[in-house]
Scaffold this active site. Structure first.
Site, PDB file in Angstrom:
ATOM      1  N   GLY A  41      48.857  45.056  34.416  1.00 30.07           N
ATOM      2  CA  GLY A  41      49.070  46.919  35.093  1.00 30.07           C
ATOM      3  C   GLY A  41      50.937  46.823  33.571  1.00 30.07           C
ATOM      4  O   GLY A  41      51.131  47.359  33.015  1.00 30.07           O
ATOM      5  N   ARG A  42      52.056  46.199  34.699  1.00 23.99           N
ATOM      6  CA  ARG A  42      53.538  46.353  34.227  1.00 23.99           C
ATOM      7  C   ARG A  42      53.139  46.388  32.993  1.00 23.99           C
ATOM      8  O   ARG A  42      54.487  46.398  31.897  1.00 23.99           O
ATOM      9  CB  ARG A  42      54.603  46.126  34.914  1.00 23.99           C
ATOM     10  CG  ARG A  42      54.346  46.756  36.711  1.00 23.99           C
ATOM     11  CD  ARG A  42      54.890  45.965  37.575  1.00 23.99           C
ATOM     12  NE  ARG A  42      53.952  45.070  37.994  1.00 23.99           N
ATOM     13  CZ  ARG A  42      54.486  44.077  39.083  1.00 23.99           C
ATOM     14  NH1 ARG A  42      55.272  44.543  39.644  1.00 23.99           N
ATOM     15  NH2 ARG A  42      53.324  43.148  39.921  1.00 23.99           N
TER      16      ARG A  42
ATOM     17  N   LYS B  63      40.731  47.438  47.992  1.00 21.70           N
ATOM     18  CA  LYS B  63      41.334  47.048  48.525  1.00 21.70           C
ATOM     19  C   LYS B  63      40.730  46.014  50.430  1.00 21.70           C
ATOM     20  O   LYS B  63      41.355  46.472  51.438  1.00 21.70           O
ATOM     21  CB  LYS B  63      42.489  46.011  48.799  1.00 21.70           C
ATOM     22  CG  LYS B  63      43.066  45.345  47.235  1.00 21.70           C
ATOM     23  CD  LYS B  63      43.980  44.333  47.280  1.00 21.70           C
ATOM     24  CE  LYS B  63      44.330  44.055  45.722  1.00 21.70           C
ATOM     25  NZ  LYS B  63      45.267  44.941  45.150  1.00 21.70           N
TER      26      LYS B  63
ATOM     27  N   ASP C  18      40.654  50.243  43.565  1.00 19.09           N
ATOM     28  CA  ASP C  18      40.931  49.054  44.281  1.00 19.09           C
ATOM     29  C   ASP C  18      41.278  49.533  45.273  1.00 19.09           C
ATOM     30  O   ASP C  18      43.009  49.264  46.020  1.00 19.09           O
ATOM     31  CB  ASP C  18      42.338  48.615  43.218  1.00 19.09           C
ATOM     32  CG  ASP C  18      42.937  47.022  43.877  1.00 19.09           C
ATOM     33  OD1 ASP C  18      41.610  46.173  44.710  1.00 19.09           O
ATOM     34  OD2 ASP C  18      43.435  46.808  42.999  1.00 19.09           O
TER      35      ASP C  18
ATOM     36  N   THR D 139      33.206  50.087  59.372  1.00 20.04           N
ATOM     37  CA  THR D 139      34.806  50.907  58.294  1.00 20.04           C
ATOM     38  C   THR D 139      34.293  50.815  57.013  1.00 20.04           C
ATOM     39  O   THR D 139      34.276  52.234  55.931  1.00 20.04           O
ATOM     40  CB  THR D 139      35.883  50.684  59.249  1.00 20.04           C
ATOM     41  OG1 THR D 139      36.487  51.179  60.351  1.00 20.04           O
ATOM     42  CG2 THR D 139      37.076  52.143  57.805  1.00 20.04           C
TER      43      THR D 139
ATOM     44  N   LYS E 142      42.710  51.257  36.791  1.00 22.14           N
ATOM     45  CA  LYS E 142      42.238  50.930  37.790  1.00 22.14           C
ATOM     46  C   LYS E 142      44.055  51.297  39.254  1.00 22.14           C
ATOM     47  O   LYS E 142      44.449  51.839  38.210  1.00 22.14           O
ATOM     48  CB  LYS E 142      42.942  49.058  37.890  1.00 22.14           C
ATOM     49  CG  LYS E 142      42.438  48.551  39.756  1.00 22.14           C
ATOM     50  CD  LYS E 142      43.069  47.377  39.507  1.00 22.14           C
ATOM     51  CE  LYS E 142      44.459  47.108  39.764  1.00 22.14           C
ATOM     52  NZ  LYS E 142      44.990  47.540  40.984  1.00 22.14           N
TER      53      LYS E 142
ATOM     54  N   ARG F 214      50.303  38.201  32.521  1.00 25.69           N
ATOM     55  CA  ARG F 214      51.521  38.382  31.293  1.00 25.69           C
ATOM     56  C   ARG F 214      51.499  37.263  30.054  1.00 25.69           C
ATOM     57  O   ARG F 214      51.579  36.762  29.891  1.00 25.69           O
ATOM     58  CB  ARG F 214      52.824  37.644  32.652  1.00 25.69           C
ATOM     59  CG  ARG F 214      52.945  38.217  34.076  1.00 25.69           C
ATOM     60  CD  ARG F 214      53.370  39.264  33.738  1.00 25.69           C
ATOM     61  NE  ARG F 214      53.928  40.181  35.460  1.00 25.69           N
ATOM     62  CZ  ARG F 214      53.079  40.735  35.595  1.00 25.69           C
ATOM     63  NH1 ARG F 214      51.778  40.423  36.107  1.00 25.69           N
ATOM     64  NH2 ARG F 214      53.603  41.004  37.149  1.00 25.69           N
TER      65      ARG F 214
END
Ligand code: C5P
Length: 224
Positions: free
Chosen positions: A203-204, A63, A61, A70, A35, A175
């Protein structure tokens, strides 16, 4: 384990770091996608790097949160990247969602509901009157109406979303290490899948520290 996808959030502007993330996560028992968000896509070499990725599941992503015209123009502008997934905020409104869906072609258009970094207090602060669960349910109905291909919500709302949205459910705010960072509505990978999430965004907890070790601990968490 190959049944559910894990989208690794490549949140960096550093190409070597992104290469390392891909190298250290590719050859695992997991079905991995990558991502890329505004940070990487807006970095000097980010877009070009994504355009050269081969045989990877790519999730962009962006968003999108804009007027229909647009949103449509932006989707047309990234078509050459041949990505697999693209996000749009459901709060862009039904007309924008429908217009985006009309031009997205083979890209899976993903509706983003209430961000996992928000809690009820913050939602009230923005001016929303419904609580998170009601609002996410409301947005899931809208995503269904617009025939979106997938929805992003917190793992805590999967069971509610599933009642009305029968396609892919993707959950960030995952997590399996202790630190929640800026995320408020978090669950573990196992809890998310138990609730019925099809794909997870992580992610992290994967990309910080030793990536291979993090993948190993994710696999062991999932197989317990
Ligand atoms: O590091 P962490 O696992 O918290 O990263 C989560 C990723 O998912 C980030 O790239 C963030 O932009 C994205 N995301 C999110 N919440 C949403 C939608 C996307 O955290 N509702």
């Amino acid at each position: 384990m190959k049944k559910n996808k894990i989208f690794v959030a490549c949140d960096s502007t550093n190409i070597s770091k992104i290469k390392k993330i891909i190298e250290h996560t590719s050859d695992t028992k997991l079905k991995i996608g990558y991502k890329f968000g505004l940070e990487f896509l807006n970095s000097k070499n980010g877009r070009n790097f994504i355009s050269k990725l081969k045989k990877k599941i790519i999730f962009v992503d962006l968003k999108l949160h804009d007027i229909p015209n647009t949103c449509v123009s932006t989707i047309k502008a990234i078509k050459d990247l041949r990505v697999n997934y693209l996000t749009i905020h459901i709060s862009s409104g039904l007309q924008a969602l429908k217009a985006a869906k009309k031009v997205s072609g083979p890209i899976r258009l993903v509706g983003v509901s209430i961000l996992t970094s928000l809690d009820n207090k913050e939602l009230k602060e923005i001016g929303f009157n419904k609580n998170i669960k009601r609002l996410v349910l409301h947005q899931a109905r809208l995503a269904k109406k617009a025939k979106l291909d997938a929805i992003v919500c917190s793992a805590k709302e999967v069971q509610i979303v599933r009642k009305v949205f029968k396609k892919e459910i993707i959950t960030p705010g995952i997590r399996f290490h202790s630190n929640n960072n800026d995320q408020k509505r978090v669950l573990t990978p196992k809890q998310a899948l138990k609730n019925g999430a099809h794909s997870l965004v992580i992610g992290r907890n994967i990309t910080r520290g030793n990536i291979k070790k993090n993948i190993k601990s994710l696999i062991s968490h999932l197989s317990q």
